[in-house]
Design a protein around this motif. Structure first.
Motif: not given
Length: 596
Positions: A120-147
């Motif tokens: 959406r054009r809502d002013g939020a920051r978007y990161f991605g897309p996550y495809l071809n082996g990059l699993r988005v929930w794995d990235i979320v897991g890293i964010i939770r663990s590290a930060y």
């Protein structure tokens, strides 16, 4: 052609959009032009043309044009008209399942990490897309663990700290365990990590893995090990020598003369996120137009727009750049790299497009034979001017109750589900399929774009009723019926049916359309019938949702519940005697009223 010649002489020297139509008035191509007069005339001069372009020109009976203020406006209008008309000779991208993105809304006091497939054009920051082996929930897991950034829903109304807080995966801002200033520092680090600018995650997770191993918490240690492997994958995808440009898409298209393919190489945060591959189908445009048209539809769908878009063929990209910049809300650069890392990205996109085309040729050819090819063959068999839009109607009911009809639409031999329609029969009493079909056809003729061919499920009787209803509306559209028993094709005013072999793609297309109409009608009928049954049982004293389900499980056929004796109802496990008596007396009273 004299009319076309006169029309060509009247073309203005302005930017705009031109709309090509065939003899039936259907739109077959939409294009944009910086100078309408020059662009449109190219189609009708005597210069040699690509086979597909010439095929499109041969089908043009008339054209229209719309003047715009700029090339950017022409691109925007072209994109909207292609979506509206789905012209046969334009590149048409099928809606793909959008890849996931990570969203962080920095306007919130305590932002959360969200996963979304909708940009959406809502002013939020978007990161991605996550495809071809990059699993988005794995990235979320890293964010939770590290930060320790929160990943729960936006509400901040928790009564107590959740498990994530107690195991060190969240700082519990919902319970005031961290203030806004400290939390905003965490958010900035997460944004930097997702942008490829923060490398502290690896050190934090390595330390956590070592502590888990020392505590003999091997399950958690394995989780951290997997997260480190994902970080390593991200690191390997970093693209060197891009300079300040870290968000870039590289486009490539290719063709084997019959079919085409396109690829988009996606880089975000300086990291290779993967490649989107598309089949382009039967498009009749040059490589330059193919790239621009593909880019318009790609970014008009569910894909974010990077800072820079690269193409392998040089063209005047000002209009496209202005259009994408307006969509993005900031300047987008259109470039044509000749060397360096960006050129390598283009070559990678080209290799992916060629590989995808090579591997999908057999599938594309079979799909074309079963869709556009089948529609063309049906046109020749029935001797019709066109069979691009085919509609089929079917009636569904049980003994004249809950009468409904379906209308399904196939365009170029493929289902167009957004155009499907459902009908409740309003004027017919009892069991009369002919009258039901006549009502539906009569109602359909007064609305929307009319089809090139109507298919009726049934024999000569259903066909005659439908034809009469159509002609009563002053409409004359080619119509056939398909009798299911022997798969015979009946035509109006012809005693003998057309019989095709079972392997004939034209017959298979008619069968697919007929079966789809049948499925759609039955689904609608069942939904109405279930609502009526549910409503009727719920109206009986003592019957609630649980006992209703027990009754329907014991007697799947509703007529058996209506005719069941008191002893039969009482014998059902879960139905007490009082409820059984209520049900029995309700239907006994109803049967008595029906006999009067």
């Amino acid at each position: 052609m004299p009319v076309l010649k006169q029309h060509l002489d009247d073309l203005p020297s302005s930017p705009g959009v031109y709309i090509m139509k065939d003899i039936t008035g259907k739109v077959i191509y939409v294009g944009k032009a910086v100078v309408l007069k020059n662009r449109v005339r190219q189609y009708f001069n005597n210069s040699p043309k690509q086979v597909k372009v010439q095929a499109m020109v041969d089908n043009i009976d008339s054209f229209e044009y719309i003047i715009t203020l700029s090339e950017k406006d022409a691109l925007s209008l072209e994109s909207n008209l292609v979506k509206k008309y789905n012209p046969r000779y334009n590149i048409l991208l099928k809606d793909d399942k959008a890849s996931p993105y990570i969203k962080i809304d920095l306007k919130e006091d305590f932002p959360t990490v969200e996963v979304t497939r909708r940009l959406r054009r809502d002013g939020a920051r978007y990161f991605g897309p996550y495809l071809n082996g990059l699993r988005v929930w794995d990235i979320v897991g890293i964010i939770r663990s590290a930060y320790g950034m929160r990943t729960c829903p936006k509400r901040m109304t928790a009564k107590r700290e959740c498990l994530n807080y107690h195991i060190g995966l969240c700082h519990a801002p919902c319970r005031g365990r961290i203030d806004k200033t400290e939390y905003s520092k965490i958010v900035r680090r997460v944004v930097d990590f997702l942008s490829g600018k923060d490398d502290t995650a690896e050190e934090v997770i390595k330390a956590k893995m070592a502590n888990a191993a020392m505590s003999e918490d091997f399950e958690r240690a394995i989780l951290y090990r997997d997260q480190l492997a994902m970080l390593e994958l991200l690191k390997k995808r970093t693209v060197a020598d891009l300079g300040k440009i870290v968000d870039i898409d590289s486009f490539s298209v290719c063709s084997n003369g019959s079919f085409g393919a396109a690829s988009v190489n996606v880089v975000r945060g300086g990291k290779m996120m993967g490649v989107y591959n598309y089949v382009l189908g039967d498009a009749a445009i040059s490589d330059e137009d193919a790239l621009v048209s593909f880019a318009l539809q790609y970014y008009g769908g569910n894909h974010d727009i990077p800072d820079e878009v690269c193409f392998p063929i040089e063209f005047d990209g000002k209009g496209l750049g202005d259009y994408l910049s307006a969509l993005k809300g900031k300047r987008v650069e259109i470039s044509f790299p000749k060397k360096g890392a960006k050129k390598k990205l283009l070559l990678m996109a080209e290799q992916n497009a060629l590989d995808f085309l090579d591997k999908s040729v057999t599938t594309q050819r079979r799909t074309a034979d079963m869709t556009i090819g089948a529609a063309e063959r049906l046109k020749d068999i029935l001797k019709l001017p066109a069979t691009r839009r085919i509609e089929c109607y079917d009636i569904s009911h049980i003994s004249g109750t809950d009468k409904v009809a379906s209308g399904v639409v196939f365009i170029d031999g493929a289902p167009s589900r957004s155009n499907y329609r459902r009908y409740k029969i309003k004027t017919v009493e009892g069991n009369n399929d002919f009258a039901c079909m006549a009502e539906v056809i009569g109602r359909r003729m007064g609305h929307g774009d009319l089809p090139d061919l109507i298919v009726i499920d049934g024999g000569k009787g259903q066909l005659s009723a439908a034809m009469e209803a159509m002609r009563d509306k002053g409409v004359d559209i080619p119509m056939v019926s398909l009798a299911e028993r022997d798969e015979e094709i009946f035509l109006p005013n012809r005693s003998e049916p057309i019989v095709l072999t079972k392997s004939d793609y034209a017959l298979r297309l008619l069968q697919r359309i007929r079966d789809e109409a049948h499925r759609f009608a039955i689904t609608y009928h069942r939904s109405l019938r279930n609502k009526r049954i549910t409503s009727e049982l719920d109206g009986i004293k003592g019957v609630g949702p649980k006992k209703r389900e027990i009754l329907l499980k014991a007697y799947p056929n509703f007529a058996d519940i209506r005719s069941a004796t008191l002893s039969e109802l009482s014998a059902i496990t879960g139905i007490d005697e009082r409820t059984a008596r209520s049900v029995y007396e309700y239907f006994s009273s109803k049967r008595a009223g029906e006999k009067q």
